[in-house]
Write an enzyme that holds these catalytic residues in place. Structure first.
Site, PDB file in Angstrom:
ATOM      1  N   LYS A 178      32.289  34.717  63.055  1.00 48.07           N
ATOM      2  CA  LYS A 178      32.566  33.458  62.346  1.00 48.07           C
ATOM      3  C   LYS A 178      32.291  33.712  60.884  1.00 48.07           C
ATOM      4  CE  LYS A 178      31.417  29.386  60.669  1.00 48.07           C
ATOM      5  NZ  LYS A 178      31.902  29.589  59.484  1.00 48.07           N
ATOM      6  N   GLU A 219      19.084  37.183  58.183  1.00 51.96           N
ATOM      7  CA  GLU A 219      18.863  37.637  56.790  1.00 51.96           C
ATOM      8  C   GLU A 219      18.719  36.396  55.971  1.00 51.96           C
ATOM      9  OE1 GLU A 219      17.770  40.431  55.608  1.00 51.96           O
ATOM     10  OE2 GLU A 219      18.356  42.042  57.423  1.00 51.96           O
ATOM     11  N   CYS A 232      21.471  37.117  47.617  1.00 48.54           N
ATOM     12  CA  CYS A 232      19.863  36.690  48.039  1.00 48.54           C
ATOM     13  C   CYS A 232      19.062  37.936  47.361  1.00 48.54           C
ATOM     14  CB  CYS A 232      19.854  37.033  49.618  1.00 48.54           C
ATOM     15  SG  CYS A 232      20.596  38.288  50.422  1.00 48.54           S
ATOM     16  N   GLU A 239      14.595  29.224  46.107  1.00 44.37           N
ATOM     17  CA  GLU A 239      15.775  30.020  45.706  1.00 44.37           C
ATOM     18  C   GLU A 239      16.955  28.999  45.063  1.00 44.37           C
ATOM     19  OE1 GLU A 239      18.231  31.575  49.178  1.00 44.37           O
ATOM     20  OE2 GLU A 239      18.100  33.169  48.090  1.00 44.37           O
TER      21      GLU A 239
HETATM   22  C1  UN1 Z   1      23.270  39.560  49.467  1.00 41.99           C
HETATM   23  O1  UN1 Z   1      22.845  39.417  48.482  1.00 41.99           O
HETATM   24  O2  UN1 Z   1      23.389  38.921  50.450  1.00 41.99           O
HETATM   25  O3  UN1 Z   1      21.666  44.764  47.106  1.00 41.99           O
HETATM   26  C2  UN1 Z   1      23.432  40.878  49.960  1.00 41.99           C
HETATM   27  C3  UN1 Z   1      22.474  44.131  47.002  1.00 41.99           C
HETATM   28  C4  UN1 Z   1      23.911  44.094  47.831  1.00 41.99           C
HETATM   29  C5  UN1 Z   1      23.710  43.259  48.866  1.00 41.99           C
HETATM   30  C6  UN1 Z   1      23.369  41.869  48.666  1.00 41.99           C
HETATM   31  N1  UN1 Z   1      24.250  45.459  48.307  1.00 41.99           N
HETATM   32  O4  UN1 Z   1      22.633  43.431  46.023  1.00 41.99           O
END
Ligand code: UN1
Length: 513
Positions: A190, A265, A299, A401
Site C-alpha cells: 500500500k 521507520e 526523514c 519534525e
Molecule cells: C527518507 O527520507 O525517508 O538518506 C529516506 C537519504 C535517502 C533516503 C531518505 N537515501 O536521504
C-alpha cells in the site's frame, strides 16, 4: 497521511485522464467500491497525473488472499531463482528509468535529478538485494554433544504488508519489496496515496519481470481506509511501515495485540554540527543540500544546524545569502533546485511552523517563510527556503519534525554541548559533523546517538548497502537496507541433527569428561 491532494477524491471517473488499477493475484482490477481518487501534480494542481482506485477492506482481503495462495510456491522456489527474477526487474527499472523519473517528479514534485536518484536507489537496492539470493547466509556451530550437528537457517515470515510514504516514491517501496521477495515472502503493498504512480510503475515492472501471480499485490487508496484492515488482517504476519511517528505508533499497537512483526521507520530531527575548524563554505553547501534538498521532505533532512559561536555569524550570513538564491519551481524544469511541497495540508503545516518560530519561539526569521503565489507559483505548493537563526535547542522549531524547507541555526560553545543539543530530541535518525580535526570527528561518531552519522557531509544521502534506520522515536530497533534488512524479512530457525543413534539428553548434567 490524509491528503489535501485528494480533497477531490472519491469521484466517478470522467474525461481523458488515465485511470489506473489495483494489482491483485496477477490481474489489474478496479476496487470493489468502483471509486477513484485523483493524483494531482503539486507543482501545478491543474495537472491530473491519473485516477487511482479508492480501495477498502474487501480489496485488502482479496489482496491478502492472493498473497496467501502464492505463498507456498514462492517460498519453495530456490532463492537463487527468486533472485534471477529480481535481477530481471533491475534491468526493467534501468530501461525505464527516464519515464519513471518524469512520472515521479510530476506526482511528487521533487526535481528531476532527485527523482532520477530515487529511481536509481530502487535499481541499486534491487541489484544489491537480489545478490542475497545466492547468499542468505545461515551458520553452523558446534553442538554440545557428540554426533550432533547444529545450524541456523533463515525462513520467510509469510505475508508482508508494506506501507510506504510519499517522499521516496520508488526507493522506499523497493527497500521493503525486494528483501521481502528475496527472502521468500509474498506481499501486499500500500503506497503513499499522494504518489501512487511510482509504486504502480515498480509493481508493473515486477509483472514484466515474470514474478509469479499473487507474489506482489498492490492496493491503492487512503491509509485511513485500508491501513487498519491490512495491519489487522490475521493472515498478515509482518508490517513494514515508513511514515509519521504518530501513525507508526498506532500501527505498532495494533500489531502488538496480534503478535505481529512490525518494523517502523519514522521521523527525524537531524542535525549538522559545524565546528570552528570546519571548511565553512563546504559546510554551507552541505547544509543547504541537507536542509532544502527534496524541499526538506526527507526523514533525514538537516533541520537543525548546530554551529560553533566563533563561526556562527559568518556561517549564518553565507547560508542565508545562498538560500535566497536557490531557484524554486517546477521540478520538471532543469534549472529548478527546490520543488514544491507535497500538498496544501503539508504547506499549511510548514507555514504554521514558520509562525511558531516567529511568534511563539521568538527566533529570528533570517530568510524565507512565505508561500510563493505570483504567476505559475499560484498553481502549486511552493514555499521559500527558510532559515531561522538565534534558535535555542528547546524551541519547538528545534524539537519538532517540520518536514519542509525550514532549518534552525543553533549556536554552541563546546563540542560536548553540541553533542547534547543533537541528542536532545526525541528522534535519532541521522547526524553530521563538519570538522577538520580527527579527534572531534571520532568523538562525535562515538557520542551522537543516531542510526546514521556523517563526517563532512550533510545528514542525507544514505546508500543502499548500509543499514538505514534510527534510534529512539525514529524506529523500533530495526534497520532497513544493507544485509541487516534480512533480519526483518526472515526469521531464524535453529536446526539440530542428532546422528548418534541413541537418546542424548540436553540440559541434563553430563557424566564428567
Ligand atoms: C527518507 O527520507 O525517508 O538518506 C529516506 C537519504 C535517502 C533516503 C531518505 N537515501 O536521504
Amino acid at each position: 497521511m490524509a491528503s489535501a491532494k485528494q480533497a477531490k477524491a472519491a469521484k466517478t471517473v470522467k474525461t481523458s485522464v488515465k485511470t489506473y488499477q489495483n494489482y491483485i493475484g496477477g490481474e489489474w482490477v478496479k476496487s470493489s467500491s468502483g471509486q477513484w481518487f485523483e493524483n494531482v501534480n503539486p507543482a501545478d494542481t491543474s495537472d491530473i497525473v491519473g485516477r487511482f482506485p479508492v480501495s477498502n477492506e474487501e480489496d485488502v482481503n482479496r489482496a491478502v488472499e492472493a498473497a496467501k495462495s502464492a505463498a507456498k510456491r514462492w517460498r519453495l522456489t530456490p532463492a537463487p531463482k527468486r533472485a534471477e527474477l529480481l535481477f530481471r526487474l533491475g534491468e526493467i527499472l534501468r530501461e525505464n528509468k527516464e519515464q519513471y523519473t518524469r512520472d515521479m517528479t510530476r506526482e511528487m514534485g521533487k526535481v528531476v535529478k532527485e527523482a532520477g536518484g530515487d529511481v536509481q536507489e530502487a535499481i541499486d537496492c534491487t541489484y544489491y538485494t537480489a545478490g542475497e539470493g545466492r547468499r542468505l547466509h545461515g551458520f553452523t556451530t558446534p553442538a554440545e554433544m557428540p554426533d550432533k550437528f547444529a545450524m541456523c537457517v533463515r525462513q520467510p515470515v509469510g505475508i508482508c504488508g508494506l506501507i510506504t510514504p510519499f517522499n521516496f516514491p520508488m526507493a522506499i517501496p523497493s527497500w521493503k519489496l525486494i528483501p521481502a521477495l528475496v527472502c521468500g515472502n509474498t506481499v501486499v503493498l500500500k503506497s503513499g496515496e499522494d504518489v501512487p504512480l511510482s509504486a504502480l510503475n515498480l509493481v508493473k515492472a515486477c509483472e514484466m519481470a515474470g514474478i509469479p501471480k499473487g507474489v506482489v499485490n498492490l492496493i491503492n487508496g487512503h491509509g485511513s481506509d485500508i491501513g487498519p484492515s491490512l495491519v489487522g488482517h490475521p493472515d498478515v504476519r509482518l508490517i513494514s511501515f515508513t511514515g509519521s511517528t504518530e501513525t507508526g505508533r498506532i500501527i505498532a499497537e495494533q500489531c502488538a495485540s496480534e503478535n505481529k512483526i512490525v518494523s517502523l521507520e519514522m521521523g527525524g530531527k537531524n542535525a549538522i554540527i559545524v565546528m570552528d575548524d570546519a571548511d565553512i563554505d563546504n559546510a554551507v553547501e552541505g547544509s543547504l543540500w541537507g536542509a532544502f534538498g527534496t524541499s526538506g521532505q526527507r526523514c533525514t533532512a538537516s533541520s537543525r544546524l548546530v554551529v560553533h559561536k566563533k563561526v556562527y555569524k559568518k556561517f549564518s550570513e553565507k547560508l542565508v545569502e545562498r538560500a535566497k538564491r536557490l531557484r524554486i519551481g517546477n521540478g520538471l524544469e532543469a534549472k529548478t533546485e527546490v520543488g514544491p511541497v507535497i500538498h496544501e495540508d503539508a504547506m499549511q503545516k510548514i507555514l504554521g511552523y514558520v509562525q511558531i518560530g516567529k511568534n511563539y519561539d521568538k527566533a529570528t526569521l533570517a530568510c524565507g517563510g512565505n508561500r510563493l503565489t505570483r504567476g505559475d507559483y499560484a498553481k502549486g505548493w511552493f514555499i521559500e527556503p527558510t532559515v531561522f537563526t538565534n534558535v535555542k535547542p528547546t524551541m519547538r522549531i528545534a524539537q519538532e519534525e517540520i518536514f519542509g524547507p525550514v532549518t534552525a541555526v543553533i549556536p554552541f560553545s563546546t563540542l560536548d554541548e553540541a553533542i547534547d543539543i543533537v541528542n536532545g530530541v526525541k528522534y535519532g535518525l541521522s547526524s553530521a559533523i563538519y570538522t577538520r580535526d580527527v579527534n572531534n570527528a571520532f568523538h562525535a561518531m562515538q557520542e551522537l546517538y543516531t542510526g546514521i552519522c556523517y563526517v563532512n557531509s550533510a545528514t542525507i544521502g544514505a546508500e543502499v548497502h548500509l543499514p538505514f534506520g534510527g534510534t529512539k522515536g525514529t524506529g523500533n530497533g530495526h534497520r532497513e537496507a544493507g544485509t541487516q534488512v534480512l533480519d526483518i524479512f526472515s526469521e531464524w530457525k535453529a536446526l539440530y541433527v542428532d546422528y548418534s543413534g541413541k537418546l542424548q539428553k540436553a540440559q541434563i548434567d553430563q557424566v564428567e569428561i
